[in-house]
Design an enzyme around this catalytic site. Structure first.
Site, PDB file in Angstrom:
ATOM      1  N   LEU A   1       0.789  -1.361  -0.059  1.00 55.56           N
ATOM      2  CA  LEU A   1       0.002   0.071   0.203  1.00 55.56           C
ATOM      3  C   LEU A   1       0.755   1.300  -0.130  1.00 55.56           C
ATOM      4  O   LEU A   1       0.450   2.313  -0.308  1.00 55.56           O
ATOM      5  CB  LEU A   1      -0.770   0.127   1.158  1.00 55.56           C
TER       6      LEU A   1
ATOM      7  N   GLY B   1       6.488   4.612  -2.656  1.00 61.07           N
ATOM      8  CA  GLY B   1       7.637   5.279  -1.896  1.00 61.07           C
ATOM      9  C   GLY B   1       8.403   4.665  -0.959  1.00 61.07           C
ATOM     10  O   GLY B   1       9.375   4.763  -0.753  1.00 61.07           O
ATOM     11  N   ASN B   2       7.565   3.551  -0.513  1.00 62.33           N
ATOM     12  CA  ASN B   2       8.318   2.426   0.318  1.00 62.33           C
ATOM     13  C   ASN B   2       8.733   1.220  -0.491  1.00 62.33           C
ATOM     14  O   ASN B   2       7.828   0.562  -0.728  1.00 62.33           O
ATOM     15  CB  ASN B   2       7.446   2.113   1.630  1.00 62.33           C
TER      16      ASN B   2
ATOM     17  N   ALA C   1      10.463  -1.599  -0.052  1.00 60.76           N
ATOM     18  CA  ALA C   1      10.100  -2.993   0.362  1.00 60.76           C
ATOM     19  C   ALA C   1       8.625  -3.147   0.286  1.00 60.76           C
ATOM     20  O   ALA C   1       8.141  -4.425  -0.005  1.00 60.76           O
ATOM     21  CB  ALA C   1      10.863  -3.279   1.717  1.00 60.76           C
TER      22      ALA C   1
ATOM     23  N   GLU D   1       4.257  12.776   9.930  1.00 61.07           N
ATOM     24  CA  GLU D   1       4.706  11.434   9.905  1.00 61.07           C
ATOM     25  C   GLU D   1       5.160  10.937  11.370  1.00 61.07           C
ATOM     26  O   GLU D   1       5.448   9.905  11.471  1.00 61.07           O
ATOM     27  CB  GLU D   1       5.508  10.905   8.859  1.00 61.07           C
TER      28      GLU D   1
ATOM     29  N   ARG E   1       6.536  13.046   2.478  1.00 61.27           N
ATOM     30  CA  ARG E   1       5.162  12.988   3.338  1.00 61.27           C
ATOM     31  C   ARG E   1       5.193  14.079   4.417  1.00 61.27           C
ATOM     32  O   ARG E   1       4.134  14.351   4.938  1.00 61.27           O
ATOM     33  CB  ARG E   1       5.310  11.830   4.065  1.00 61.27           C
TER      34      ARG E   1
ATOM     35  N   HIS F   1      11.086   8.212   4.795  1.00 57.68           N
ATOM     36  CA  HIS F   1      11.119   8.919   6.235  1.00 57.68           C
ATOM     37  C   HIS F   1      12.519   9.177   6.721  1.00 57.68           C
ATOM     38  O   HIS F   1      13.487   8.359   5.903  1.00 57.68           O
ATOM     39  CB  HIS F   1      10.582   8.058   7.342  1.00 57.68           C
TER      40      HIS F   1
ATOM     41  N   ASP G   1      13.802   8.579   9.401  1.00 55.51           N
ATOM     42  CA  ASP G   1      14.651   7.279  10.140  1.00 55.51           C
ATOM     43  C   ASP G   1      14.974   6.162   9.089  1.00 55.51           C
ATOM     44  O   ASP G   1      15.492   5.057   9.694  1.00 55.51           O
ATOM     45  CB  ASP G   1      13.612   6.829  11.133  1.00 55.51           C
TER      46      ASP G   1
ATOM     47  N   ASN H   1       7.533  -5.457   4.723  1.00 56.84           N
ATOM     48  CA  ASN H   1       6.630  -4.384   4.678  1.00 56.84           C
ATOM     49  C   ASN H   1       6.950  -3.166   4.677  1.00 56.84           C
ATOM     50  O   ASN H   1       6.367  -2.066   4.765  1.00 56.84           O
ATOM     51  CB  ASN H   1       5.337  -4.859   5.675  1.00 56.84           C
TER      52      ASN H   1
ATOM     53  N   CYS I   1      11.090   1.372  13.165  1.00 55.57           N
ATOM     54  CA  CYS I   1       9.767   1.842  12.944  1.00 55.57           C
ATOM     55  C   CYS I   1       9.007   1.293  13.994  1.00 55.57           C
ATOM     56  O   CYS I   1       7.780   1.756  14.032  1.00 55.57           O
ATOM     57  CB  CYS I   1       9.496   1.012  11.481  1.00 55.57           C
TER      58      CYS I   1
END
Length: 444
Positions: A21, A24-25, A27, A174, A214, A250, A252, A362, A368
């Site tokens: 979903l 941009g991520n 993984a 975020e 974000r 992000h 992090d 994920n 995280c």
């Protein structure tokens, strides 16, 4: 009075799945449609949390949210019995159903931004839940997140809870994933570093071209105002838009800090040296700025291994350690760098590797999975004790997972009405274990 930083890890929910979903991520998108194992995911997270508690860290757990989110599905026009709502959503709008089944609240680095009492004008510990407006599946979390935080940090003499920011892209927030607190000691006023991807009010600021930025500057500034922070203990830094386009969704994922250590990639920020100088000027102690050069670890290796989505913790003996995913150990360049890092003249002396692959696939690593809360003894005494990790809670939660969680979940299973029953039954029991009251607004 003693001061320390507590970690509150997200307990992985029963609907943990790989729907891909998060645009941009990398993984998240690359592992879309894999079969997940919610039971393993929850146990991997619990094992990491218990290991930190055994190291002498103050460790708590945050409850997952109710999923599937039938309330949201009904708000957007699906009607009938619960089973009919799920069936209609699966047939007519499967992407919306997947968003309403996400277990993404497990990544509690996005739950909120936290400012300790040492930094705030009123001397209270402040919480602002992140609005997470950039992604539908996360934007439905803030209200319940706020309820959970209030159930854990309930004493108004010590804790100040804010409503999440307005749900508008101008205030895209975020949470702690873009916030790092640096200090000489957890009980002394520190410097809170807010990292943003874009500024809505500036049209000529560099911006990513492929993936969204974000976090907005306006959101970071709003949280700083709400938390009663002064200019002397805040720094606002812009994330390098080029690394956002390489999957660094992000801060992090490209930088992490603890006390007087900032560990970051060479390409993490814009105007790096100017901003590091500002941090040092505002700190009351010498900083260790540990820059990882691209020549040793490229951005893609950093993203793939989550080198910077690690936790840096201060152990009871005063030394720092890195809590890393086993993916870092398996990546040759990253493992070589971390092996060398502990020989440098910095406070970081050890690296501990943990298997959190269910989360990693994920798009979420050890950092995280945790929300950091710097506290003193009086504040800790006011925290709901039923969420704090110890032998008894570890055993109880593992038994709870064994009782309620599936060991296999596909995207097609999300429409199964029995999964909803299982999830609600599990959360009803969890509220009793953790003494959370009625935190689930939509639980029936």
């Amino acid at each position: 009075m003693k001061h320390f930083e507590a970690n509150f890890d997200g307990l992985v929910g029963p609907t943990h799945n790989y729907a891909g979903l998060s645009f941009g991520n990398v993984a998240s998108q690359s592992n879309a449609a894999l079969t997940s194992n919610p039971k393993d995911a929850a146990k991997q997270g619990l094992k990491k949390a218990k290991a930190l508690a055994d190291m002498g860290m103050v460790q708590g757990m945050l409850a997952p949210q109710e999923r599937p989110d039938l309330h949201t599905l009904r708000r957007i026009g699906f009607s009938g019995t619960d089973a009919e709502v799920l069936q209609k959503a699966a047939q007519q709008a499967p992407a919306l159903l997947q968003a309403c089944c996400s277990a993404s609240s497990m990544w509690t680095a996005n739950a909120a931004t936290v400012s300790p009492s040492a930094d705030t004008r009123d001397g209270k510990l402040h919480f602002t839940p992140a609005n997470l407006v950039d992604k539908l599946h996360r934007s439905i979390e803030p209200s319940t997140t706020g309820n959970i935080l209030k159930a854990i940090f309930a004493d108004s003499r010590h804790f100040h809870h804010h409503e999440h920011l307005p749900e508008h892209p101008s205030f895209g927030d975020e949470g702690a994933a873009n916030h790092t607190r640096l200090c000489s000691d957890y009980g002394r006023a520190g410097v809170e570093v807010f990292v943003y991807g874009r500024a809505v009010t500036s049209q000529d600021m560099p911006a990513p071209k492929k993936y969204p930025a974000r976090q907005t500057l306006e959101a970071s500034q709003a949280v700083a105002r709400l938390h009663q922070l002064e200019d002397d203990n805040t720094v606002f830094m812009q994330q390098n838009p080029d690394v956002i386009d390489q999957g660094v969704f992000h801060n992090d994922v490209i930088a992490v800090g603890n006390q007087n250590v900032l560990f970051y990639h060479e390409q993490a920020f814009l105007h790096t040296q100017e901003k590091l100088a500002e941090i040092q000027r505002k700190m009351d102690t010498d900083m260790h700025f540990i820059e990882v050069p691209t020549a040793k670890v490229g951005v893609q290796d950093a993203v793939k291994s989550y080198l910077f989505n690690t936790q840096i913790i201060t152990l009871p003996n005063g030394e720092m350690a890195i809590i890393a995913p086993t993916d870092c150990e398996e990546n040759a360049a990253v493992h070589a760098y971390l092996t060398e890092l502990v020989t440098f003249n910095t406070p970081i002396k050890k690296v501990h590797y943990f298997d959190v692959k269910q989360s990693m696939q994920n798009g979420g690593g050890p950092a995280c999975l945790r929300l950091r809360v710097a506290m003193n003894e009086a504040e800790l005494a006011a925290v709901n004790p039923n969420v704090m990790m110890n032998d008894a809670l570890f055993s109880r939660l593992n038994q709870w997972v064994d009782k309620h969680y599936r060991d296999r979940l596909t995207i097609a299973d999300l429409a199964d009405p029995q999964l909803l029953v299982e999830s609600r039954t599990a959360l009803d029991e969890l509220t009793q274990i953790m003494k959370l009251g009625s935190v689930y607004q939509f639980q029936r």
